[in-house]
Design a protein around this motif. Sequence first.
Motif, PDB file in Angstrom:
ATOM      1  N   TYR A  14       0.899  -1.158   0.000  1.00  0.00           N
ATOM      2  CA  TYR A  14       0.000   0.000   0.000  1.00  0.00           C
ATOM      3  C   TYR A  14       0.934   1.202   0.000  1.00  0.00           C
ATOM      4  O   TYR A  14       1.451   1.566   1.055  1.00  0.00           O
ATOM      5  N   VAL A  17       3.926   1.092   2.272  1.00  0.00           N
ATOM      6  CA  VAL A  17       3.703   0.056   3.288  1.00  0.00           C
ATOM      7  C   VAL A  17       3.722  -1.333   2.652  1.00  0.00           C
ATOM      8  O   VAL A  17       2.950  -1.624   1.737  1.00  0.00           O
ATOM      9  N   ALA A  19       2.563  -4.471   3.125  1.00  0.00           N
ATOM     10  CA  ALA A  19       1.592  -5.180   3.962  1.00  0.00           C
ATOM     11  C   ALA A  19       1.847  -6.677   3.943  1.00  0.00           C
ATOM     12  O   ALA A  19       1.580  -7.384   4.921  1.00  0.00           O
ATOM     13  N   PRO A  38       0.480 -10.230  15.211  1.00  0.00           N
ATOM     14  CA  PRO A  38      -0.045  -9.028  15.866  1.00  0.00           C
ATOM     15  C   PRO A  38      -0.809  -8.146  14.879  1.00  0.00           C
ATOM     16  O   PRO A  38      -0.781  -8.389  13.665  1.00  0.00           O
ATOM     17  N   ASN A  39      -1.459  -7.141  15.390  1.00  0.00           N
ATOM     18  CA  ASN A  39      -2.180  -6.210  14.522  1.00  0.00           C
ATOM     19  C   ASN A  39      -1.234  -5.612  13.491  1.00  0.00           C
ATOM     20  O   ASN A  39      -0.107  -5.274  13.804  1.00  0.00           O
ATOM     21  N   GLY A  40      -1.729  -5.518  12.271  1.00  0.00           N
ATOM     22  CA  GLY A  40      -0.934  -4.897  11.218  1.00  0.00           C
ATOM     23  C   GLY A  40       0.065  -5.847  10.568  1.00  0.00           C
ATOM     24  O   GLY A  40       0.885  -5.429   9.759  1.00  0.00           O
ATOM     25  N   SER A  41       0.000  -7.135  10.886  1.00  0.00           N
ATOM     26  CA  SER A  41       1.011  -8.059  10.352  1.00  0.00           C
ATOM     27  C   SER A  41       0.656  -8.592   8.964  1.00  0.00           C
ATOM     28  O   SER A  41       1.465  -9.271   8.340  1.00  0.00           O
ATOM     29  N   GLY A  42      -0.555  -8.297   8.486  1.00  0.00           N
ATOM     30  CA  GLY A  42      -0.894  -8.688   7.112  1.00  0.00           C
ATOM     31  C   GLY A  42      -1.929  -9.793   6.996  1.00  0.00           C
ATOM     32  O   GLY A  42      -2.179 -10.304   5.900  1.00  0.00           O
ATOM     33  N   LYS A  43      -2.557 -10.136   8.088  1.00  0.00           N
ATOM     34  CA  LYS A  43      -3.521 -11.243   8.077  1.00  0.00           C
ATOM     35  C   LYS A  43      -4.739 -10.918   7.216  1.00  0.00           C
ATOM     36  O   LYS A  43      -5.109 -11.683   6.319  1.00  0.00           O
ATOM     37  N   THR A  44      -5.372  -9.782   7.510  1.00  0.00           N
ATOM     38  CA  THR A  44      -6.582  -9.426   6.762  1.00  0.00           C
ATOM     39  C   THR A  44      -6.252  -9.183   5.291  1.00  0.00           C
ATOM     40  O   THR A  44      -7.027  -9.552   4.400  1.00  0.00           O
ATOM     41  N   THR A  45      -5.092  -8.603   5.043  1.00  0.00           N
ATOM     42  CA  THR A  45      -4.654  -8.398   3.660  1.00  0.00           C
ATOM     43  C   THR A  45      -4.589  -9.735   2.928  1.00  0.00           C
ATOM     44  O   THR A  45      -5.086  -9.875   1.803  1.00  0.00           O
TER      45      THR A  45
HETATM   46  N1  LIG Z   1      -6.514  -0.248   2.589  1.00  0.00           N
HETATM   47  C1  LIG Z   1      -5.319  -0.014   3.126  1.00  0.00           C
HETATM   48  N2  LIG Z   1      -4.617   1.102   2.802  1.00  0.00           N
HETATM   49  C2  LIG Z   1      -3.396   1.333   3.310  1.00  0.00           C
HETATM   50  N3  LIG Z   1      -2.759   0.516   4.159  1.00  0.00           N
HETATM   51  C3  LIG Z   1      -3.388  -0.603   4.521  1.00  0.00           C
HETATM   52  C4  LIG Z   1      -4.705  -0.921   4.030  1.00  0.00           C
HETATM   53  N4  LIG Z   1      -5.089  -2.114   4.566  1.00  0.00           N
HETATM   54  C5  LIG Z   1      -4.066  -2.519   5.365  1.00  0.00           C
HETATM   55  N5  LIG Z   1      -3.056  -1.618   5.343  1.00  0.00           N
HETATM   56  C6  LIG Z   1      -1.774  -1.742   6.068  1.00  0.00           C
HETATM   57  O1  LIG Z   1      -1.226  -3.017   5.752  1.00  0.00           O
HETATM   58  C7  LIG Z   1      -0.642  -3.609   6.899  1.00  0.00           C
HETATM   59  C8  LIG Z   1      -1.293  -4.939   7.189  1.00  0.00           C
HETATM   60  O2  LIG Z   1      -2.634  -4.727   7.585  1.00  0.00           O
HETATM   61  P1  LIG Z   1      -3.670  -5.904   7.860  1.00  0.00           P
HETATM   62  O3  LIG Z   1      -3.573  -6.895   6.765  1.00  0.00           O
HETATM   63  O4  LIG Z   1      -4.980  -5.297   8.126  1.00  0.00           O
HETATM   64  O5  LIG Z   1      -3.074  -6.555   9.195  1.00  0.00           O
HETATM   65  P2  LIG Z   1      -3.768  -7.488  10.282  1.00  0.00           P
HETATM   66  O6  LIG Z   1      -5.041  -8.007   9.709  1.00  0.00           O
HETATM   67  O7  LIG Z   1      -2.745  -8.537  10.538  1.00  0.00           O
HETATM   68  O8  LIG Z   1      -4.010  -6.635  11.493  1.00  0.00           O
HETATM   69  C9  LIG Z   1      -0.799  -2.585   8.019  1.00  0.00           C
HETATM   70  O9  LIG Z   1       0.379  -1.840   8.093  1.00  0.00           O
HETATM   71  C10 LIG Z   1      -1.966  -1.757   7.560  1.00  0.00           C
HETATM   72  O10 LIG Z   1      -1.894  -0.459   8.110  1.00  0.00           O
END
Ligand SMILES: Nc1ncnc2c1ncn2[C@@H]1O[C@H](COP(=O)(O)OP(=O)(O)O)[C@@H](O)[C@H]1O
Length: 299
Positions: A14, A17, A19, A38-45
């Motif tokens: 991103y 970033v 991700a 942990p939060n922000g590690s890329g799971k949801t991505t």
């Molecule tokens: N739509 C987005 N735009 C910009 N940065 C994003 C977006 N979605 C996620 N990120 C960034 O990508 C990284 C991974 O996020 P995410 O996959 O949500 O992590 P997790 O689910 O493990 O908490 C984080 O640094 C987050 O801030």
Amino acid sequence: MSTVLHINNLSKNYGKVKALQNLDLHVEKGNIYGLLGPNGSGKTTTLGIILGVTNASSGEYSWFGEAPTAQVRRKIGAILESPTFYPYLSGEQNLKVICAIKQVPLTAIEPVLKMVNLFERKDDPFKGYSLGMKQRLAIASAMLADPSVLILDEPTNGLDPQGIAEIRELIVSIAQSGKTIILASHLLDEVQKVCTHFAVLKRGKKIYAGSVNEALAESETVEMSAPDMEALLHRAQSFTHLKSFQHENDKLVVKLEDGANVSDLHKHLIEGNIVLNHLTVKRKSLEKQFLELLAQAND
Ligand SMILES: Nc1ncnc2c1ncn2[C@@H]1O[C@H](COP(=O)(O)OP(=O)(O)O)[C@@H](O)[C@H]1O
Ligand SMILES: [Mg+2]
């Protein structure tokens, strides 16, 4: 074994970033696969990409050995964000709406309501449901089309302990019915209790992957004592699968090699006529290992 999901060298940026960086992942049929980090590690991505909601920057993945198409995705049920249900409609009526959207016959409703243990409450309005019930209804809706794979993102977030326990039991029972489950969680405890396999993500990089049992077994420590400590020490030393051997106070503490198990050691002692008055198996908590992994991994 048959492969459900294969991820090859997947990355997502991103802007600046990173991700997700060069992720490889392999999920087999019947796995309850945990993405832990942990939060922000890329799971949801990661989940967003494999569901076709988010575009990868590079890399590829396949479902059931096939390139991801809308057709293949019909075999996947997912809850990525909390689905919106109509508050004044009952649980059952909400599922009817979803059946219409997904073009699933209404006969699919009863079994999923029973599966998530909401059948008795099906006529109550959604707004009166507890958070746990709402989450179970969400799982029911994801299961309506009878998918082979269920994907859940932080399935127990915000729930009370009882709600958490119910969701975890539900996940395990869905897997027992032959489904594959992929879930993201920042809770180590959850992964340990629910998953068969897991990968640890840190700042978009996979730093560990393996089976939960193996991760637990890797550091098995056995503590023993016997009325005749001398005889115990002597006999235990002849067990060929010891990693370490330590005599502490009145106790013998040994670590077993990977793959060796406590019952083999115990059998070896019995065959040497050793009588124990104490035996405990300690596993270094997965939490400790997880924290060590997160600390060790180079950025
Ligand atoms: N739509 C987005 N735009 C910009 N940065 C994003 C977006 N979605 C996620 N990120 C960034 O990508 C990284 C991974 O996020 P995410 O996959 O949500 O992590 P997790 O689910 O493990 O908490 C984080 O640094 C987050 O801030
Ligand atoms: Mg997330």
